[in-house]
Motif scaffolding. Structure first.
Motif, PDB file in Angstrom:
ATOM      1  N   SER A   1       0.803  -1.224   0.000  1.00 14.26           N
ATOM      2  CA  SER A   1       0.000   0.000   0.000  1.00 14.26           C
ATOM      3  C   SER A   1       0.835   1.273   0.000  1.00 14.26           C
ATOM      4  N   HIS A   2       2.121   1.158   0.375  1.00 11.95           N
ATOM      5  CA  HIS A   2       2.980   2.343   0.416  1.00 11.95           C
ATOM      6  C   HIS A   2       3.701   2.598  -0.918  1.00 11.95           C
ATOM      7  N   LEU A   3       3.553   1.689  -1.859  1.00 17.51           N
ATOM      8  CA  LEU A   3       4.256   1.828  -3.135  1.00 17.51           C
ATOM      9  C   LEU A   3       3.312   2.338  -4.212  1.00 17.51           C
ATOM     10  N   LYS A   4       3.822   3.221  -5.054  1.00 21.67           N
ATOM     11  CA  LYS A   4       3.075   3.670  -6.220  1.00 21.67           C
ATOM     12  C   LYS A   4       3.866   3.284  -7.472  1.00 21.67           C
ATOM     13  N   ILE A   5       3.284   2.436  -8.278  1.00 30.00           N
ATOM     14  CA  ILE A   5       3.937   2.022  -9.523  1.00 30.00           C
ATOM     15  C   ILE A   5       3.674   3.101 -10.573  1.00 30.00           C
ATOM     16  N   LYS A   6       4.752   3.777 -10.965  1.00 30.24           N
ATOM     17  CA  LYS A   6       4.626   4.929 -11.869  1.00 30.24           C
ATOM     18  C   LYS A   6       4.902   4.574 -13.322  1.00 30.24           C
ATOM     19  N   GLY A   7       5.349   3.334 -13.567  1.00 27.63           N
ATOM     20  CA  GLY A   7       5.632   2.968 -14.946  1.00 27.63           C
ATOM     21  C   GLY A   7       6.641   1.842 -15.048  1.00 27.63           C
ATOM     22  N   LEU A   8       7.327   1.799 -16.187  1.00 29.41           N
ATOM     23  CA  LEU A   8       8.235   0.701 -16.511  1.00 29.41           C
ATOM     24  C   LEU A   8       9.625   1.228 -16.843  1.00 29.41           C
ATOM     25  N   MET A   9      10.613   0.364 -16.662  1.00 28.49           N
ATOM     26  CA  MET A   9      11.993   0.670 -17.044  1.00 28.49           C
ATOM     27  C   MET A   9      12.580  -0.536 -17.764  1.00 28.49           C
ATOM     28  N   THR A  10      13.426  -0.279 -18.735  1.00 27.92           N
ATOM     29  CA  THR A  10      14.189  -1.364 -19.343  1.00 27.92           C
ATOM     30  C   THR A  10      15.596  -0.889 -19.684  1.00 27.92           C
ATOM     31  N   ILE A  11      16.517  -1.835 -19.700  1.00 31.48           N
ATOM     32  CA  ILE A  11      17.873  -1.611 -20.204  1.00 31.48           C
ATOM     33  C   ILE A  11      17.983  -2.440 -21.482  1.00 31.48           C
ATOM     34  N   ALA A  12      17.967  -1.765 -22.605  1.00 26.95           N
ATOM     35  CA  ALA A  12      18.026  -2.469 -23.886  1.00 26.95           C
ATOM     36  C   ALA A  12      19.443  -2.989 -24.124  1.00 26.95           C
ATOM     37  N   PRO A  13      19.593  -3.949 -25.013  1.00 25.81           N
ATOM     38  CA  PRO A  13      20.932  -4.463 -25.319  1.00 25.81           C
ATOM     39  C   PRO A  13      21.854  -3.370 -25.849  1.00 25.81           C
ATOM     40  N   PHE A  14      23.146  -3.542 -25.606  1.00 20.64           N
ATOM     41  CA  PHE A  14      24.119  -2.616 -26.197  1.00 20.64           C
ATOM     42  C   PHE A  14      24.331  -3.036 -27.647  1.00 20.64           C
ATOM     43  N   VAL A  15      24.002  -2.127 -28.550  1.00 19.40           N
ATOM     44  CA  VAL A  15      24.075  -2.454 -29.983  1.00 19.40           C
ATOM     45  C   VAL A  15      24.860  -1.367 -30.719  1.00 19.40           C
ATOM     46  N   ASP A  16      25.449  -1.758 -31.837  1.00 19.19           N
ATOM     47  CA  ASP A  16      26.163  -0.786 -32.662  1.00 19.19           C
ATOM     48  C   ASP A  16      25.196   0.144 -33.390  1.00 19.19           C
ATOM     49  N   ASN A  17      24.070  -0.411 -33.803  1.00 24.68           N
ATOM     50  CA  ASN A  17      23.065   0.370 -34.519  1.00 24.68           C
ATOM     51  C   ASN A  17      21.843   0.568 -33.629  1.00 24.68           C
ATOM     52  N   PRO A  18      21.568   1.805 -33.179  1.00 28.03           N
ATOM     53  CA  PRO A  18      20.434   2.060 -32.287  1.00 28.03           C
ATOM     54  C   PRO A  18      19.104   1.559 -32.841  1.00 28.03           C
ATOM     55  N   GLU A  19      18.995   1.506 -34.166  1.00 30.63           N
ATOM     56  CA  GLU A  19      17.736   1.035 -34.769  1.00 30.63           C
ATOM     57  C   GLU A  19      17.410  -0.398 -34.347  1.00 30.63           C
ATOM     58  N   ASP A  20      18.446  -1.158 -33.992  1.00 29.76           N
ATOM     59  CA  ASP A  20      18.215  -2.542 -33.582  1.00 29.76           C
ATOM     60  C   ASP A  20      17.368  -2.628 -32.314  1.00 29.76           C
ATOM     61  N   ASN A  21      17.345  -1.556 -31.529  1.00 29.30           N
ATOM     62  CA  ASN A  21      16.565  -1.571 -30.280  1.00 29.30           C
ATOM     63  C   ASN A  21      15.171  -0.971 -30.444  1.00 29.30           C
ATOM     64  N   ARG A  22      14.842  -0.508 -31.630  1.00 25.83           N
ATOM     65  CA  ARG A  22      13.525   0.121 -31.821  1.00 25.83           C
ATOM     66  C   ARG A  22      12.393  -0.848 -31.480  1.00 25.83           C
ATOM     67  N   VAL A  23      12.538  -2.087 -31.874  1.00 26.60           N
ATOM     68  CA  VAL A  23      11.469  -3.064 -31.612  1.00 26.60           C
ATOM     69  C   VAL A  23      11.264  -3.257 -30.111  1.00 26.60           C
ATOM     70  N   ILE A  24      12.335  -3.159 -29.344  1.00 27.08           N
ATOM     71  CA  ILE A  24      12.221  -3.288 -27.888  1.00 27.08           C
ATOM     72  C   ILE A  24      11.482  -2.087 -27.305  1.00 27.08           C
ATOM     73  N   PHE A  25      11.838  -0.895 -27.761  1.00 25.45           N
ATOM     74  CA  PHE A  25      11.176   0.307 -27.245  1.00 25.45           C
ATOM     75  C   PHE A  25       9.703   0.340 -27.648  1.00 25.45           C
ATOM     76  N   LYS A  26       9.406  -0.094 -28.848  1.00 28.66           N
ATOM     77  CA  LYS A  26       8.007  -0.194 -29.286  1.00 28.66           C
ATOM     78  C   LYS A  26       7.244  -1.168 -28.390  1.00 28.66           C
ATOM     79  N   GLY A  27       7.887  -2.303 -28.107  1.00 26.34           N
ATOM     80  CA  GLY A  27       7.250  -3.310 -27.268  1.00 26.34           C
ATOM     81  C   GLY A  27       7.005  -2.814 -25.856  1.00 26.34           C
ATOM     82  N   MET A  28       7.945  -2.050 -25.318  1.00 25.86           N
ATOM     83  CA  MET A  28       7.772  -1.485 -23.978  1.00 25.86           C
ATOM     84  C   MET A  28       6.605  -0.503 -23.943  1.00 25.86           C
ATOM     85  N   LYS A  29       6.498   0.328 -24.961  1.00 22.54           N
ATOM     86  CA  LYS A  29       5.379   1.264 -25.034  1.00 22.54           C
ATOM     87  C   LYS A  29       4.058   0.511 -25.083  1.00 22.54           C
TER      88      LYS A  29
END
Length: 232
Positions: free
Chosen positions: A152-180
């Motif tokens: 009862s003392h906790l308020k869940i304000k949202g989500l966090m993720t640490i995406a994989p370290f990639v050479d091309n940032p576009e490779d993580n777009r699918v992860i960010f889309k999925g998180m949204k």
């Protein structure tokens, strides 16, 4: 240099928001100051920066107690239950809650210290990397429901993720889309004490892609403070 770096990162975030029709004020830039001296934080305070991210609870506690004026510290690293006491009343947001056990330990510490409300994010290991903490996406909703009903003392304000370290940032777009999408799925459940207003994702190598996909907080360290020396 740190000041210039911060302003450059902020400028890129603002330009990206404008490009896609988002209000730049929707995106909080957290300067990840882990392993960096307090003097680096003080430099950014001079230009009005207030949001800083730390990995280690003891380091957060020390900086909190010695900083020249109040700022907002975020606990972004993995949190062990025996370290909760160091930061529960010193950080504005715990980004890395990855189990019911940890949530209930935070709840117990909040009760002990007389803290009415602790804001947390649920950490999701969306890419299911073995080296990373966080929940599998399939279990997130059930665990959020359990935390909501038992803490009862906790308020869940949202989500966090640490995406994989990639050479091309576009490779993580699918992860960010999925998180949204996951955050939207949780909103549709109308769970008590859960509002999903925060989506903490994106770091130095991919924060602009994260912003394009709906991040409300990005955690940027190296691009602001430079490379870290973990041996000191």
């Amino acid at each position: 240099m740190i000041t210039d770096n911060y302003l450059e990162v902020r400028k890129k975030i603002d330009e990206t928001c404008e490009k896609i029709g988002r209000n730049p004020e929707e995106v909080t830039l957290i300067a990840v100051s882990k392993t960096k001296p307090l003097s680096d934080i003080e430099e950014l305070i001079k230009i009005g920066v207030t949001e800083f991210g730390e990995n280690k609870p003891q380091e957060l506690k020390t900086k909190y107690e010695n900083v020249s004026q109040p700022v907002h510290f975020h606990q972004i690293g993995h949190l062990q239950t025996n370290k909760i006491k160091y930061i529960i009343d010193k950080c504005v947001l715990i980004h890395s809650v990855d189990s019911v056990h940890l949530a209930q330990a935070i709840e117990k510490e909040a009760e002990k210290k007389g803290i009415d409300s602790v804001d947390i994010l649920i950490e999701v290991n969306y890419a299911q990397e073995e080296s990373k903490f966080g929940l599998n996406k399939e279990e997130v909703i059930d665990i959020i429901k359990e935390i909501s009903s038992t803490c009862s003392h906790l308020k869940i304000k949202g989500l966090m993720t640490i995406a994989p370290f990639v050479d091309n940032p576009e490779d993580n777009r699918v992860i960010f889309k999925g998180m949204k999408q996951l955050s939207l799925d949780i909103i549709s459940q109308n769970i008590h004490n859960v509002d999903m207003s925060v989506l903490s994702m994106g770091m130095t190598n991919d924060y602009l892609v994260a912003v394009e996909e709906g991040a409300t907080m990005v955690r940027v360290g190296t691009a602001i403070f430079g490379e870290r020396n973990y041996n000191i």
